[in-house]
Design an enzyme around this catalytic site. Structure first.
Site, mmCIF file in Angstrom:
data_model
loop_
_atom_site.group_PDB
_atom_site.id
_atom_site.type_symbol
_atom_site.label_atom_id
_atom_site.label_comp_id
_atom_site.label_asym_id
_atom_site.label_seq_id
_atom_site.Cartn_x
_atom_site.Cartn_y
_atom_site.Cartn_z
ATOM 1 N N ASN A 147 93.330 57.233 -17.225
ATOM 2 C CA ASN A 147 93.654 57.637 -15.851
ATOM 3 C C ASN A 147 93.115 59.018 -15.498
ATOM 4 O O ASN A 147 93.281 59.469 -14.372
ATOM 5 C CB ASN A 147 95.172 57.608 -15.626
ATOM 6 C CG ASN A 147 95.721 56.204 -15.733
ATOM 7 O OD1 ASN A 147 95.096 55.251 -15.283
ATOM 8 N ND2 ASN A 147 96.879 56.064 -16.351
ATOM 9 N N CYS A 148 92.491 59.689 -16.459
ATOM 10 C CA CYS A 148 91.995 61.053 -16.267
ATOM 11 C C CYS A 148 90.484 61.026 -16.058
ATOM 12 O O CYS A 148 89.741 60.510 -16.899
ATOM 13 C CB CYS A 148 92.338 61.890 -17.495
ATOM 14 S SG CYS A 148 91.564 63.523 -17.508
ATOM 15 N N GLY A 149 90.027 61.589 -14.943
ATOM 16 C CA GLY A 149 88.602 61.612 -14.637
ATOM 17 C C GLY A 149 87.784 62.356 -15.675
ATOM 18 O O GLY A 149 86.705 61.901 -16.075
#
Length: 114
Positions: free
Chosen positions: A10-12
């Site tokens: 979920n982390c870019g």
């Protein structure tokens, strides 16, 4: 070369770091979704030691209760125990290769250990 990434999909920044690893010729990537499979306090201690940073420098403040709990000022042992029991406190992504460990913020830092 083998590389292990402690990854949050979920982390870019984590996704971009993983893309760099996957696009690098000769790199065999192991992905550990650390929110599902939290590393032990001992493994975290080794990762931070090898990265040359303190556990407090590997502490995720944004979106966590770390500051409310006083973790930025806590002992290494307290920080590591908190991270192992609540992996959302781990700043991401961490990448380990035979050349070392980096907290890859920004994601280009991963190139230092490839």
């Amino acid at each position: 070369m083998k590389a292990t990434i402690w990854h949050n999909p979920n982390c870019g920044t984590s996704r971009k770091t993983l893309a760099i690893l996957e696009e690098s010729p000769g790199v065999e990537v192991t992905v550990v979704e650390y929110l599902k499979n939290a590393p032990s306090a001992e493994k975290l201690a080794q990762l931070y030691r090898d990265a040359g940073i303190s556990p407090q420098q590997g502490l995720r403040l944004r979106g966590t209760d770390a500051e409310d709990r006083g973790l930025p000022q806590a002992s290494d042992e307290e920080v590591l125990a908190a991270m192992a029991s609540q992996p959302a406190l781990i700043e991401r992504p961490l990448v380990e290769t035979e050349k070392g460990v980096r907290l890859c913020r920004p994601q280009e830092k991963v190139r230092e250990i490839l």
